[in-house]
Design a protein around this motif. Structure first.
Motif, PDB file in Angstrom:
ATOM      1  N   UNK A 275       0.805  -1.241   0.000  1.00 29.61           N
ATOM      2  CA  UNK A 275       0.000   0.000   0.000  1.00 29.61           C
ATOM      3  C   UNK A 275       0.831   1.282   0.000  1.00 29.61           C
ATOM      4  N   UNK A 276       0.485   2.209  -0.878  1.00 32.85           N
ATOM      5  CA  UNK A 276       1.109   3.530  -0.809  1.00 32.85           C
ATOM      6  C   UNK A 276       0.510   4.317   0.349  1.00 32.85           C
ATOM      7  N   UNK A 277       1.102   5.443   0.663  1.00 35.47           N
ATOM      8  CA  UNK A 277       0.539   6.302   1.702  1.00 35.47           C
ATOM      9  C   UNK A 277      -0.655   7.087   1.174  1.00 35.47           C
ATOM     10  N   UNK A 278      -0.538   7.529  -0.085  1.00 35.51           N
ATOM     11  CA  UNK A 278      -1.567   8.370  -0.694  1.00 35.51           C
ATOM     12  C   UNK A 278      -1.856   7.880  -2.114  1.00 35.51           C
ATOM     13  N   UNK A 279      -3.131   7.819  -2.465  1.00 41.44           N
ATOM     14  CA  UNK A 279      -3.548   7.538  -3.840  1.00 41.44           C
ATOM     15  C   UNK A 279      -4.313   8.756  -4.345  1.00 41.44           C
ATOM     16  N   UNK A 280      -3.912   9.257  -5.494  1.00 36.25           N
ATOM     17  CA  UNK A 280      -4.655  10.317  -6.160  1.00 36.25           C
ATOM     18  C   UNK A 280      -5.379   9.744  -7.365  1.00 36.25           C
ATOM     19  N   UNK A 281      -6.684   9.938  -7.423  1.00 35.27           N
ATOM     20  CA  UNK A 281      -7.453   9.465  -8.575  1.00 35.27           C
ATOM     21  C   UNK A 281      -7.952  10.677  -9.348  1.00 35.27           C
ATOM     22  N   UNK A 282      -7.448  10.827 -10.553  1.00 29.87           N
ATOM     23  CA  UNK A 282      -7.896  11.896 -11.445  1.00 29.87           C
ATOM     24  C   UNK A 282      -8.701  11.276 -12.583  1.00 29.87           C
ATOM     25  N   UNK A 283      -8.041  10.499 -13.419  1.00 28.99           N
ATOM     26  CA  UNK A 283      -8.721   9.877 -14.562  1.00 28.99           C
ATOM     27  C   UNK A 283      -8.972   8.396 -14.327  1.00 28.99           C
ATOM     28  N   UNK A 284     -10.025   7.908 -14.972  1.00 27.35           N
ATOM     29  CA  UNK A 284     -10.338   6.487 -14.925  1.00 27.35           C
ATOM     30  C   UNK A 284     -11.123   6.086 -16.157  1.00 27.35           C
ATOM     31  N   UNK A 285     -11.152   4.804 -16.424  1.00 28.84           N
ATOM     32  CA  UNK A 285     -11.932   4.322 -17.564  1.00 28.84           C
ATOM     33  C   UNK A 285     -13.408   4.267 -17.161  1.00 28.84           C
ATOM     34  N   UNK A 286     -14.281   4.491 -18.137  1.00 32.38           N
ATOM     35  CA  UNK A 286     -15.727   4.449 -17.894  1.00 32.38           C
ATOM     36  C   UNK A 286     -16.371   3.322 -18.698  1.00 32.38           C
ATOM     37  N   UNK A 287     -16.166   3.368 -19.997  1.00 33.52           N
ATOM     38  CA  UNK A 287     -16.915   2.489 -20.886  1.00 33.52           C
ATOM     39  C   UNK A 287     -16.034   1.421 -21.543  1.00 33.52           C
ATOM     40  N   UNK A 288     -14.744   1.697 -21.667  1.00 33.69           N
ATOM     41  CA  UNK A 288     -13.871   0.765 -22.383  1.00 33.69           C
ATOM     42  C   UNK A 288     -13.722  -0.557 -21.621  1.00 33.69           C
TER      43      UNK A 288
END
Length: 213
Positions: A43-56
């Motif tokens: 596990x990292x200390x911090x996860x940043x989620x900006x982009x992600x897949x939706x339909x693909x």
């Protein structure tokens, strides 16, 4: 003090080169189902989620984000998929940042269609426009007296009715039946003052994480 390990999922919302100038982190492609689960092996200390897949392919699940939060990982989201998931999971401790997150949180937008775009998977070049940014720019144009409130609504509905991979400003202006002089004025406004609020929010996420390390 040990350096914190930060993992950020990013794609077309902000060029990787620019992201690296803002925050020193491990950068991964847009998050998909089970990508967060895999990280929990170390596990990292911090996860940043900006982009992600939706339909693909299947999107990152609520369950895996909750698992990471329960494991003590700090998770910050905004801009695109990160905004959507943080609005859904801020009650559990996920941190939401930025305008798009606030719009989801407040129910102003609800669908993932509002942030969905298509992009070249190799270069991350954006091939369509996000509805949330488009509507923001139409509203800004109305404030400057370029178009009316009714025309903002017409443009928004025109854009909403176009399948998201084909959602571009030229296509919407063509389909909107706006007067030709207004089309030209709006095009000029978009060229000179148009804002990509997903990119702005991506920068805000990275800057926020930077304050945590």
């Amino acid at each position: 003090m040990d350096k914190k390990r930060i993992v950020v999922f990013i794609g077309p919302s902000l060029p990787l080169k620019e992201a690296k100038k803002i925050l020193d982190a491990e950068y991964h492609p847009p998050v998909a189902r089970d990508d967060v689960v895999v990280l929990l092996n170390d596990p990292p200390d911090i996860i940043g989620i900006i982009d992600g897949v939706f339909y693909q392919q299947p999107a990152v699940s609520h369950r895996e984000i909750l698992r990471a939060l329960e494991a003590g990982v700090t998770i910050v989201g905004g801009s695109s998929m990160g905004a959507l998931r943080s609005a859904e999971l801020d009650y559990a401790g996920m941190i939401g940042i930025g305008t798009v997150y606030q719009k989801y949180r407040d129910g102003i937008i609800e669908s993932d269609d509002d942030v969905a775009i298509v992009f070249n998977p190799l270069t991350h070049e954006i091939l369509s426009e996000a509805l949330v940014s488009m509507n923001h720019n139409f509203q800004m144009a109305e404030k400057e007296g370029i178009i009316t409130l009714n025309e903002v609504e017409t443009l928004y509905q025109t854009a909403k009715n176009i399948y998201y991979p084909q959602r571009t400003y030229p296509r919407i202006l063509k389909d909107s039946k706006l007067e030709e002089n207004k089309k030209k004025d709006l095009e000029d406004f978009l060229d000179s003052k148009g804002t990509d609020i997903k990119a702005e929010d991506a920068r805000k996420v990275l800057k926020y994480i930077k304050t945590m390390v």
